[in-house]
Design a protein around this motif. Structure first.
Motif, PDB file in Angstrom:
ATOM      1  N   TRP A 425      -9.666 -17.839   3.677  1.00 48.04           N
ATOM      2  CA  TRP A 425      -8.265 -17.630   4.049  1.00 48.04           C
ATOM      3  C   TRP A 425      -7.707 -16.329   3.451  1.00 48.04           C
ATOM      4  CZ3 TRP A 425      -6.221 -20.667   7.703  1.00 48.04           C
ATOM      5  CH2 TRP A 425      -6.850 -21.885   7.963  1.00 48.04           C
ATOM      6  N   LYS A 426      -8.448 -15.268   3.592  1.00 49.61           N
ATOM      7  CA  LYS A 426      -8.013 -13.983   3.027  1.00 49.61           C
ATOM      8  C   LYS A 426      -8.303 -12.838   4.001  1.00 49.61           C
ATOM      9  CE  LYS A 426     -10.306 -11.727  -0.208  1.00 49.61           C
ATOM     10  NZ  LYS A 426     -10.870 -11.295  -1.508  1.00 49.61           N
ATOM     11  N   PHE A 427      -7.355 -11.905   4.070  1.00 55.39           N
ATOM     12  CA  PHE A 427      -7.531 -10.676   4.837  1.00 55.39           C
ATOM     13  C   PHE A 427      -7.716  -9.534   3.840  1.00 55.39           C
ATOM     14  CE2 PHE A 427      -5.292 -13.506   7.610  1.00 55.39           C
ATOM     15  CZ  PHE A 427      -5.827 -13.265   8.875  1.00 55.39           C
ATOM     16  N   ASP A 428      -8.583  -8.615   4.175  1.00 55.62           N
ATOM     17  CA  ASP A 428      -8.896  -7.534   3.242  1.00 55.62           C
ATOM     18  C   ASP A 428      -9.131  -6.245   4.029  1.00 55.62           C
ATOM     19  OD1 ASP A 428      -9.332  -6.202   0.933  1.00 55.62           O
ATOM     20  OD2 ASP A 428     -11.219  -7.190   0.437  1.00 55.62           O
ATOM     21  N   TRP A 429      -8.752  -5.117   3.397  1.00 53.39           N
ATOM     22  CA  TRP A 429      -8.958  -3.810   4.009  1.00 53.39           C
ATOM     23  C   TRP A 429      -9.106  -2.770   2.918  1.00 53.39           C
ATOM     24  CZ3 TRP A 429      -4.721  -6.932   4.546  1.00 53.39           C
ATOM     25  CH2 TRP A 429      -3.565  -6.572   3.828  1.00 53.39           C
ATOM     26  N   LEU A 445       3.959   7.907  -3.084  1.00 52.72           N
ATOM     27  CA  LEU A 445       3.710   6.523  -3.491  1.00 52.72           C
ATOM     28  C   LEU A 445       5.035   5.817  -3.785  1.00 52.72           C
ATOM     29  CD1 LEU A 445       0.690   7.199  -5.868  1.00 52.72           C
ATOM     30  CD2 LEU A 445       0.626   6.469  -3.472  1.00 52.72           C
ATOM     31  N   PRO A 446       5.085   4.471  -3.698  1.00 51.85           N
ATOM     32  CA  PRO A 446       3.944   3.598  -3.426  1.00 51.85           C
ATOM     33  C   PRO A 446       3.670   3.435  -1.941  1.00 51.85           C
ATOM     34  CG  PRO A 446       5.893   2.301  -3.814  1.00 51.85           C
ATOM     35  CD  PRO A 446       6.302   3.731  -4.025  1.00 51.85           C
ATOM     36  N   ILE A 447       2.423   2.984  -1.673  1.00 54.48           N
ATOM     37  CA  ILE A 447       2.025   2.657  -0.305  1.00 54.48           C
ATOM     38  C   ILE A 447       2.205   1.161  -0.101  1.00 54.48           C
ATOM     39  CG2 ILE A 447       0.099   2.582   1.327  1.00 54.48           C
ATOM     40  CD1 ILE A 447      -1.085   4.980  -0.181  1.00 54.48           C
ATOM     41  N   THR A 448       2.756   0.796   1.041  1.00 52.99           N
ATOM     42  CA  THR A 448       2.850  -0.613   1.414  1.00 52.99           C
ATOM     43  C   THR A 448       2.141  -0.819   2.743  1.00 52.99           C
ATOM     44  OG1 THR A 448       4.955  -0.279   2.523  1.00 52.99           O
ATOM     45  CG2 THR A 448       5.047  -0.909   0.195  1.00 52.99           C
ATOM     46  N   TYR A 449       1.876  -2.111   3.050  1.00 52.60           N
ATOM     47  CA  TYR A 449       1.109  -2.430   4.257  1.00 52.60           C
ATOM     48  C   TYR A 449       1.859  -3.459   5.090  1.00 52.60           C
ATOM     49  CZ  TYR A 449      -2.573  -0.314   1.445  1.00 52.60           C
ATOM     50  OH  TYR A 449      -3.305   0.535   0.657  1.00 52.60           O
ATOM     51  N   GLY A 468       5.624  -4.959   3.725  1.00 50.74           N
ATOM     52  CA  GLY A 468       5.856  -4.568   2.333  1.00 50.74           C
ATOM     53  C   GLY A 468       4.776  -5.030   1.382  1.00 50.74           C
ATOM     54  N   LEU A 469       3.559  -5.286   1.906  1.00 51.78           N
ATOM     55  CA  LEU A 469       2.458  -5.718   1.040  1.00 51.78           C
ATOM     56  C   LEU A 469       2.038  -4.549   0.158  1.00 51.78           C
ATOM     57  CD1 LEU A 469       0.353  -7.696   3.677  1.00 51.78           C
ATOM     58  CD2 LEU A 469       2.037  -8.602   2.056  1.00 51.78           C
ATOM     59  N   THR A 470       1.931  -4.766  -1.107  1.00 47.19           N
ATOM     60  CA  THR A 470       1.594  -3.690  -2.040  1.00 47.19           C
ATOM     61  C   THR A 470       0.109  -3.649  -2.378  1.00 47.19           C
ATOM     62  OG1 THR A 470       2.124  -5.146  -3.900  1.00 47.19           O
ATOM     63  CG2 THR A 470       3.885  -3.707  -3.066  1.00 47.19           C
ATOM     64  N   ASP A 471      -0.651  -4.724  -2.042  1.00 50.66           N
ATOM     65  CA  ASP A 471      -2.097  -4.754  -2.279  1.00 50.66           C
ATOM     66  C   ASP A 471      -2.840  -4.616  -0.957  1.00 50.66           C
ATOM     67  OD1 ASP A 471      -1.797  -5.151  -5.032  1.00 50.66           O
ATOM     68  OD2 ASP A 471      -1.544  -7.314  -4.746  1.00 50.66           O
ATOM     69  N   SER A 472      -4.098  -4.185  -1.054  1.00 48.47           N
ATOM     70  CA  SER A 472      -4.905  -3.989   0.150  1.00 48.47           C
ATOM     71  C   SER A 472      -5.628  -5.283   0.553  1.00 48.47           C
ATOM     72  CB  SER A 472      -5.921  -2.863  -0.070  1.00 48.47           C
ATOM     73  OG  SER A 472      -6.752  -3.161  -1.190  1.00 48.47           O
ATOM     74  N   GLU A 473      -5.024  -6.412   0.278  1.00 44.38           N
ATOM     75  CA  GLU A 473      -5.527  -7.713   0.732  1.00 44.38           C
ATOM     76  C   GLU A 473      -4.354  -8.684   0.788  1.00 44.38           C
ATOM     77  OE1 GLU A 473      -8.329  -8.957  -2.222  1.00 44.38           O
ATOM     78  OE2 GLU A 473      -6.779  -9.692  -3.572  1.00 44.38           O
ATOM     79  N   VAL A 498      -3.757  -4.048  10.832  1.00 45.72           N
ATOM     80  CA  VAL A 498      -2.957  -3.686   9.661  1.00 45.72           C
ATOM     81  C   VAL A 498      -2.681  -2.177   9.686  1.00 45.72           C
ATOM     82  CG1 VAL A 498      -4.957  -3.271   8.145  1.00 45.72           C
ATOM     83  CG2 VAL A 498      -2.764  -3.950   7.130  1.00 45.72           C
ATOM     84  N   LYS A 499      -1.540  -1.747   9.075  1.00 50.45           N
ATOM     85  CA  LYS A 499      -1.245  -0.321   8.940  1.00 50.45           C
ATOM     86  C   LYS A 499      -0.636  -0.068   7.566  1.00 50.45           C
ATOM     87  CE  LYS A 499       3.364  -0.433  11.103  1.00 50.45           C
ATOM     88  NZ  LYS A 499       4.190   0.124  12.196  1.00 50.45           N
TER      89      LYS A 499
END
Length: 552
Positions: A425-429, A445-449, A468-473, A498-499
């Motif tokens: 149950w995890k998405f990762d990039w 920075l910061p980068i969000t997703y 506004g996701l701050t992690d790459s997963e 994802v972008k």
């Protein structure tokens, strides 16, 4: 009878002759009575300037009587009265007609100076160029006995004072008709800038000249068209500055005309004498100077007097406006770039506030000379132009900082794998297709997703979106498992992409669309394995049945 008739006829003839002789003797005996001619008046010359001496002569006046001479701008007839029929006039002469028996019996001979004002009537009036009338009377302001005309020759300046370089209009009357016009200034011939170059048929003209370089004070202007007339023009000092507004430290150039001849000059700014950086601070023979340069001093913004004064106390003042200025450095960058804001011309000892896109980021104290400097880091803001506002309450400057517009580096999807089940149950990039440990990079920075999951390939039906996701997963929550991601199959999968978005709002493209399913789906290999196992079981069963048959 015949004799008597003849005698009577001769008697009548003799009687008529005797009567004629007697009448002739009577005429000779009666004293002759003098028949007086009408009064006449003549002025010579018939035209001239104010102040010229004009001769007046005439005849036919009562011997020994007083005669008054009047000068007026108004026309009247013989028999009219000075005080009743004229408003503006001046008594210019009083004389007496020659006595009886004198050679000049009944004649007048006097003179007068052309006046500059008419003050004896009910209305005062200045004498200007044009047609005037000379009147003779026996009594003060009495009946007009004789008239002559006089033309006041003059030139009129439509401005009698001004500066070097001014265009001055001149009109003239009382000159010879159809004559070429020559204009002189201080005795030197100057060009006619525009207008008439010859008088018209009435001896009149209108033209303009340009005041040449000359010292302060009065200067004669003469116009000649057979006759000549003169007027005075007063030159006044004048300075010009270039530019007329600017910033502290700018070079200011001062030029001057109409000052005194060959005199030293001082230049002051806000009543403080300036030190010149170039130029000779002395007038030439025409009272001019040029290219005196100095640097604008460090004081608060506003208008200030620039004054030039020569040693003969001839002065003029111009206005120079100090503008408050502000600059930023650098003018382009990314989120977090350190900006330095500097300014001059602000309120001395005041406080300057600095805002970035409407948000106050810092403040600074203004020095006693109106300058300040401050630094701050740029905030997260959209790419392109952003306003940096600097204000001390009285002066405001808006500066532009250009935020970078480069999106983050490319995003590469990792998990779930294409057409596979959602593992863990995890998405990762990541930020590198060859190195799953590399992160997406950017200067702002910061980068969000932003993560999107849809039930169709066109993403028209979004079942889950995270911004506004701050992690790459992103690990899916239990609630999302139950409510958003229900069981699916390979044939009816979920779609995801994802972008990345940086702090300057620059976005990458969406990643390629991945598919996944949720719940148990019999894998193909398992099907083939079961088929194989089934075949083996059938073979074993056949073998066993065969052996039993053999024993029977």
């Amino acid at each position: 009878m015949k004799y008597n008739d003849r005698f009577r006829g001769r008697g009548r003839i003799f009687g008529t002759l005797a009567l004629a002789i007697i009448l002739a003797l009577l005429v000779m005996a009666i004293p002759a009575t003098t028949v007086l001619a009408a009064e006449s008046l003549s002025v010579s010359p018939s035209q001239g300037e104010i102040g010229d001496e004009i001769d007046v002569s005439g005849s036919g006046y009562d011997p020994g009587d007083r005669v008054y001479i009047y000068f007026s701008s108004e026309e009247a007839d013989e028999g009219d009265y000075i005080d009743d029929d004229l408003d503006a006039y001046e008594k210019v002469a009083t004389t007496y007609a020659g006595d009886t028996g004198d050679p000049d019996e009944g004649d007048i001979d006097t003179d007068f100076d052309v006046p500059d004002e008419l003050k004896d009537g009910s209305e005062d009036e200045d004498v200007t160029g044009g047609e005037y009338f000379v009147y003779a009377t026996y009594t003060s302001e009495g009946k007009i006995e004789a008239i002559d005309e006089f033309t006041v020759r003059t030139i009129e300046l439509y401005a009698t004072q001004g500066n070097v370089g001014d265009e001055i209009e001149i009109s003239g009357v009382g000159f010879r008709d159809d004559r070429s016009i020559t204009v002189q200034y201080d005795g030197d011939k100057i060009d006619i800038a525009s207008g008439d170059e010859e008088t018209d048929r009435d001896g009149e003209f209108t033209l303009t000249i340009i005041i040449p370089p000359s010292t302060a004070g009065d200067h004669p202007i003469s116009v000649k068209a057979y006759y000549e007339a003169e007027a005075e023009f007063t030159v006044e000092p004048e300075i010009t500055t270039s530019p007329t507004s600017g910033s502290i430290g700018d070079t200011l150039t001062v030029n001057g005309t109409g000052f005194s001849k060959t005199k030293d000059v001082t230049i002051s700014f806000n009543n403080v004498t300036m030190t010149l950086t170039s130029g000779t601070a002395r007038t030439d023979s025409d009272g001019s100077f040029d290219n005196l340069k100095f640097n604008v001093p460090a004081i608060a913004a506003g208008p200030y007097d620039v004054k030039a004064k020569d040693t003969a106390n001839k002065t003029d003042t111009a206005v120079f406006t100090i503008e408050c200025t502000a600059t930023i450095n650098p003018t382009r960058g990314n989120v977090g770039t350190e900006l330095t804001v500097s300014g001059t011309g602000f309120l001395p000892s005041g406080t300057v506030t600095i805002k970035y896109d409407g948000t106050e980021v810092t403040s600074a104290t203004v020095g006693t000379e109106g300058s300040f400097s401050a630094t701050f880091a740029t905030l997260a803001s959209t790419s392109g132009a952003n306003i940096v506002k600097v204000s001390d309450g009285a002066n405001t400057k808006n500066l532009t900082f250009t935020m970078e517009s480069t999106p983050p580096s490319t995003v590469y999807p990792l998990l779930p794998l294409m057409d596979s089940g959602l593992s863990g149950w995890k998405f990762d990039w990541c930020g590198d297709a060859d190195d799953p440990t590399s992160e997406v990079t950017d200067d702002s920075l910061p980068i969000t997703y932003t993560l999107q999951i849809a039930s169709d390939a066109d993403f028209t039906t979004i079942v889950l979106q995270k911004t506004g996701l701050t992690d790459s997963e992103y690990p899916v929550t239990t609630k999302e498992e139950k409510n958003a991601l229900k069981s699916s199959t390979k044939k009816v999968p979920y779609y995801w992409h994802v972008k990345a978005i940086d702090a300057a709002s620059n976005e990458t493209d969406w990643t390629g669309t991945g598919t996944f399913y949720v719940g148990f789906t019999w894998p193909t290999w398992a099907t083939y394995t079961l088929i194989g196992l089934g075949g083996l079981l059938l073979l074993a069963l056949s073998f066993w049945l065969g052996r039993r048959t053999a024993y029977y």
